[in-house]
Design a protein around this motif. Structure first.
Motif, PDB file in Angstrom:
ATOM      1  N   ASN A 223      39.118  34.665  48.428  1.00  0.00           N
ATOM      2  CA  ASN A 223      39.083  35.548  49.593  1.00  0.00           C
ATOM      3  C   ASN A 223      40.505  35.893  50.001  1.00  0.00           C
ATOM      4  O   ASN A 223      41.462  35.506  49.334  1.00  0.00           O
ATOM      5  N   LYS A 224      40.613  36.631  51.074  1.00  0.00           N
ATOM      6  CA  LYS A 224      41.936  37.136  51.476  1.00  0.00           C
ATOM      7  C   LYS A 224      42.916  35.997  51.752  1.00  0.00           C
ATOM      8  O   LYS A 224      44.083  36.064  51.380  1.00  0.00           O
ATOM      9  N   GLU A 225      42.407  34.944  52.366  1.00  0.00           N
ATOM     10  CA  GLU A 225      43.281  33.826  52.734  1.00  0.00           C
ATOM     11  C   GLU A 225      43.883  33.181  51.485  1.00  0.00           C
ATOM     12  O   GLU A 225      45.078  32.909  51.413  1.00  0.00           O
ATOM     13  N   ILE A 226      43.014  32.966  50.496  1.00  0.00           N
ATOM     14  CA  ILE A 226      43.481  32.333  49.263  1.00  0.00           C
ATOM     15  C   ILE A 226      44.454  33.236  48.531  1.00  0.00           C
ATOM     16  O   ILE A 226      45.487  32.790  48.017  1.00  0.00           O
ATOM     17  N   LEU A 227      44.166  34.522  48.499  1.00  0.00           N
ATOM     18  CA  LEU A 227      45.071  35.473  47.863  1.00  0.00           C
ATOM     19  C   LEU A 227      46.443  35.425  48.522  1.00  0.00           C
ATOM     20  O   LEU A 227      47.473  35.340  47.843  1.00  0.00           O
ATOM     21  N   ASP A 228      46.465  35.425  49.855  1.00  0.00           N
ATOM     22  CA  ASP A 228      47.743  35.397  50.566  1.00  0.00           C
ATOM     23  C   ASP A 228      48.509  34.113  50.282  1.00  0.00           C
ATOM     24  O   ASP A 228      49.721  34.141  50.082  1.00  0.00           O
TER      25      ASP A 228
ATOM     26  N   LYS B 172      48.373  33.896  40.279  1.00  0.00           N
ATOM     27  CA  LYS B 172      48.738  33.786  41.693  1.00  0.00           C
ATOM     28  C   LYS B 172      47.555  33.262  42.499  1.00  0.00           C
ATOM     29  O   LYS B 172      47.705  32.412  43.371  1.00  0.00           O
ATOM     30  N   ILE B 173      46.365  33.789  42.180  1.00  0.00           N
ATOM     31  CA  ILE B 173      45.178  33.365  42.925  1.00  0.00           C
ATOM     32  C   ILE B 173      44.867  31.901  42.646  1.00  0.00           C
ATOM     33  O   ILE B 173      44.462  31.156  43.536  1.00  0.00           O
ATOM     34  N   PHE B 174      45.118  31.471  41.415  1.00  0.00           N
ATOM     35  CA  PHE B 174      44.908  30.057  41.092  1.00  0.00           C
ATOM     36  C   PHE B 174      45.828  29.182  41.950  1.00  0.00           C
ATOM     37  O   PHE B 174      45.412  28.144  42.466  1.00  0.00           O
TER      38      PHE B 174
ATOM     39  N   ASP C 177      35.089  37.309  38.878  1.00  0.00           N
ATOM     40  CA  ASP C 177      35.600  37.099  40.226  1.00  0.00           C
ATOM     41  C   ASP C 177      35.415  38.395  41.007  1.00  0.00           C
ATOM     42  O   ASP C 177      36.149  39.362  40.820  1.00  0.00           O
ATOM     43  N   ASP C 178      34.420  38.411  41.901  1.00  0.00           N
ATOM     44  CA  ASP C 178      34.092  39.660  42.561  1.00  0.00           C
ATOM     45  C   ASP C 178      35.138  40.107  43.568  1.00  0.00           C
ATOM     46  O   ASP C 178      35.174  41.265  43.946  1.00  0.00           O
ATOM     47  N   PHE C 179      35.982  39.182  43.993  1.00  0.00           N
ATOM     48  CA  PHE C 179      37.018  39.614  44.939  1.00  0.00           C
ATOM     49  C   PHE C 179      38.111  40.380  44.206  1.00  0.00           C
ATOM     50  O   PHE C 179      38.584  41.417  44.673  1.00  0.00           O
ATOM     51  N   ILE C 180      38.520  39.882  43.042  1.00  0.00           N
ATOM     52  CA  ILE C 180      39.601  40.547  42.308  1.00  0.00           C
ATOM     53  C   ILE C 180      39.147  41.912  41.817  1.00  0.00           C
ATOM     54  O   ILE C 180      39.857  42.906  41.966  1.00  0.00           O
ATOM     55  N   ASN C 181      37.939  41.963  41.219  1.00  0.00           N
ATOM     56  CA  ASN C 181      37.534  43.249  40.637  1.00  0.00           C
ATOM     57  C   ASN C 181      36.777  44.120  41.630  1.00  0.00           C
ATOM     58  O   ASN C 181      36.258  45.167  41.263  1.00  0.00           O
ATOM     59  N   MET C 182      36.726  43.721  42.879  1.00  0.00           N
ATOM     60  CA  MET C 182      36.131  44.515  43.951  1.00  0.00           C
ATOM     61  C   MET C 182      34.698  44.920  43.619  1.00  0.00           C
ATOM     62  O   MET C 182      34.345  46.092  43.680  1.00  0.00           O
ATOM     63  N   ASN C 183      33.882  43.960  43.211  1.00  0.00           N
ATOM     64  CA  ASN C 183      32.460  44.200  42.931  1.00  0.00           C
ATOM     65  C   ASN C 183      32.224  45.298  41.908  1.00  0.00           C
ATOM     66  O   ASN C 183      31.339  46.127  42.080  1.00  0.00           O
ATOM     67  N   LEU C 184      33.027  45.318  40.889  1.00  0.00           N
ATOM     68  CA  LEU C 184      32.963  46.405  39.916  1.00  0.00           C
ATOM     69  C   LEU C 184      31.585  46.498  39.273  1.00  0.00           C
ATOM     70  O   LEU C 184      30.991  47.580  39.191  1.00  0.00           O
ATOM     71  N   ALA C 185      31.060  45.337  38.823  1.00  0.00           N
ATOM     72  CA  ALA C 185      29.774  45.356  38.124  1.00  0.00           C
ATOM     73  C   ALA C 185      28.669  45.872  39.047  1.00  0.00           C
ATOM     74  O   ALA C 185      27.824  46.668  38.643  1.00  0.00           O
TER      75      ALA C 185
END
Lengths: 301, 362
Positions: free
Chosen positions: A36-41, A56-58, A174-182
């Motif tokens: 989520n946004k917090e983890i990304l930041d 970075k997200i890891f 990872d639906d957050f990174i790919n912005m729900n692409l599928a």
């Protein structure tokens, strides 16, 4: 003891299996939430600037888990196929995490898994650090094997348009990174193939040199075998900015498939969702028009 | 068959010696310039690292001069360099240039027979006996060792010279004369001459110049176009620089590693931070940083191209060395769009910082 499992990179694929393995041994596990946004930041703040987005997200996941568990599991995955590597960043991941986050409580087992025996050995060496007896390990290993996640085959009622979604597993799932692409593709009535629900043929004989990256080999084989058999109408390649392996596979595929519809989405921490949406919609429009009109000749020359 | 090869520091002098001695037709690509880089960028994929682009530029420029076979080394490690030949051939083919590639891979990966096959295909046109061919290889090795030795001494003693500019002039002269001289023996003679000359240049032992170690990705620190001539700039500022990663070092290291008798201190020093080879020269970078610290260098400059996977790992480790051992480290990331002014400003600021530290005796 509580062991934390970061929910990033290849752990997305093997999370359940690892959790089952550790639970059977007798540890409590805590898995970090979906990205989520917090983890990304957190990740962007602490990681080396030049690293790619998934790494970075890891870092963000590890930083999130840091105070929520006793020890964080950061596996060093070396090989998943014989004579093939994953990526240099995967081999050096524990070092990156250790020195970027200045964290002491991590455990980094080295995983080499190109057949049953090596996988078993790596897991056994990992469990030996906790002084686990053989009988317990056997049970835990069984749990690990039976819990490796199987992706269910997609079935959609309107199979007019079929698209192959290529990319590393940690980007696709990872639906957050790919912005729900599928999901977005499904909404537009497009059937999505991914690497996990097709069985590709080996087309690497077309290359001069046998590729030594597992990801390069699998994406190349997937793309070429589906294009050759005519099962798909287009390819969408999702890639993170600065990925070394993708810089090769994108171009190797592009040079082999000629004028086949091919959309490359580059993703980093600044990517806007609206731009991605527009590009996907335009791509789907293009595919629809192609299927109606046999003469695929552009009027613009 | 007209052989060409990408530039890598002084290897073109060794290649000249080798092909002259083998009596094989060859083309030395023109020295890399901004134009080479422009040609390379035009035809390469966007995301690829800088060495790929410069190499493509080198190939195209030498194809225009008549070359038809490219000789490069390969690797099967996890770094991108191993896949270069694949994509480079496809790029050149899409430009309509028919060109052969001879890829010298590690013998352990492709088999010793294939390795020898590929080696012998280099000297296919030569009518010399096998003994003379091996002798030619030996001469090339000698040449690369000599020129690298000369360059190493010039770079390091540049801070100690009595008359400013002598070392930098000598370095320019030796490269020009070596490439202009006739035949393999002629080049070797020039190199040996200059080896003596370097020792005769007067140095002032009481000077205390700033000493900087240059570490990082092997191609970008050797190739002066990609690092915007950093070593020449530092030389002119009267700074002593040292780097270990020369082409001759690479040859020796690869040969020793293949025979599993490599006892280089670099790996011992790096072991605490990075215990295994993760591809490229990340381990060497960390080991070098530690060695340079132990040799009491004043600062380190790490250079690597954008997106270099192994060096990103070492960049994550270096801040810890910086903090723990109190040695300043500057990381410079280069690509085809690096601006000169910003680059030089950073280097100058870094030198000012080191000067300040020296004055305060930190």
């Amino acid at each position: 003891m509580i062991i934390g499992i970061p929910n990033g990179l290849l752990n997305i694929k093997y999370r359940d299996a690892i959790q089952e393995f550790l639970n059977t041994i007798g540890f409590t596990t805590v898995v970090s939430p979906k990205t989520n946004k917090e983890i990304l930041d957190l990740g962007v703040l602490n990681c080396v600037d030049e690293a790619c987005l998934p790494v970075k997200i890891f870092h963000g996941h590890v930083e999130y888990l840091r105070d929520r568990c006793d020890i964080v599991l950061v596996p060093r995955i070396m090989k998943l196929n014989k004579n093939e590597f994953i990526c240099p960043k995967f081999c050096g991941l524990p070092e990156m995490v250790k020195y970027s986050l200045d964290i002491k409580n991590i455990i980094c087992p080295t995983i080499t898994a190109y057949n049953e025996k090596t996988l078993r050995n790596s897991l056994y060496n990992f469990s030996k650090t906790f002084r686990v007896d053989k009988e317990k390990f056997k049970r835990a290993y069984k749990g690990f094997k039976s819990n490796i996640y199987k992706y269910n085959k997609t079935s959609i009622s309107n199979p007019n348009l079929r698209v192959l979604l290529l990319g590393h597993p940690y980007l696709i799932y990872d639906d957050f990174i790919n912005m729900n692409l599928a999901k977005k593709l499904h909404q537009n009535g497009v059937e999505v193939f991914t690497e996990d629900n097709i069985e590709p043929y080996d087309y690497t004989y077309r290359l001069i040199k046998k590729p030594f990256w597992t990801f390069l080999r699998s994406t190349y084989n997937c793309a070429i075998s589906l294009v050759e058999t005519g099962k798909i109408d287009g390819i969408i390649y999702i890639s993170s900015f600065g990925c070394g392996i993708d810089s090769f596979s994108i171009d190797l595929i592009k040079k082999d498939i000629g004028s086949f519809p091919y959309l490359v989405l580059k993703i980093d921490e600044h990517t806007g969702e609206a731009g991605i949406d527009t590009r996907i919609e335009a791509f789907i429009d293009l595919l629809k028009r192609r299927s109606k009109n046999e003469y695929n000749i552009s009027s613009l020359g | 068959m007209n052989i060409t090869f990408p530039h890598l520091g002084n290897t073109y002098i060794a290649a000249k010696v080798l092909f002259d001695a083998l009596d094989v037709e060859y083309t030395i690509p023109p020295i890399s310039t901004k134009k080479t880089l422009e040609i390379g960028c035009l035809h390469s994929p966007d995301d690829i690292c800088l060495p790929f682009k410069i190499m493509i530029g080198n190939y195209i420029e030498s194809i225009e001069k008549g070359a038809d076979t490219v000789l490069i080394t390969g690797s099967c490690g996890p770094c991108r360099f191993g896949e270069y030949c694949e994509l480079q051939k496809k790029v050149l083919m899409s430009l309509g240039r028919q060109i052969n590639f001879i890829v010298i891979d590690e013998p352990s990966k492709i088999g010793i027979k294939e390795f020898l096959n590929r080696l012998s295909s280099v000297a296919k046109d030569s009518r010399l006996s096998i003994y003379k061919k091996i002798k030619a290889l030996n001469m090339a090795l000698k040449a690369i060792n000599l020129i690298d030795e000369i360059e190493k001494e010039c770079r390091f003693f540049a801070g100690y010279e009595k008359n400013k500019g002598e070392f930098s002039k000598l370095l320019k002269d030796v490269k020009r004369e070596a490439i202009e001289s006739k035949g393999a023996e002629g080049t070797l003679k020039v190199l040996e001459n200059y080896k003596d000359k370097v020792d005769r240049i007067e140095i002032d032992n009481f000077k205390t110049p700033i000493k900087i170690g240059i570490i990082g990705e092997i191609y970008t620190i050797i190739d002066s176009l990609s690092n915007l001539y950093i070593e020449d700039i530092l030389m002119n500022l009267g700074v002593s620089t040292k780097r270990t990663l020369y082409p001759s070092w690479w040859v020796k290291n690869t040969a020793l590693s293949a025979l599993k008798i490599n006892r280089s201190p670099i790996y011992k020093e790096a072991k605490h931070y990075l215990g295994m080879c993760i591809g490229g020269h990340a381990q060497e970078c960390v080991g070098e940083a530690m060695l340079n610290y132990k040799m009491r260098f004043d600062g380190l400059i790490q250079i690597f191209p954008v997106g270099c996977m192994p060096e990103i790992v070492s960049k994550a480790i270096l801040p810890d060395i910086e903090k723990r051992y109190n040695i300043p480290i500057l990381s410079l990331v280069v690509d085809e769009m690096t601006g000169e002014a910003g680059y030089y400003t950073r280097i100058e600021a870094f030198l000012d910082l080191i000067e300040g530290r020296k004055r305060m005796c930190i």
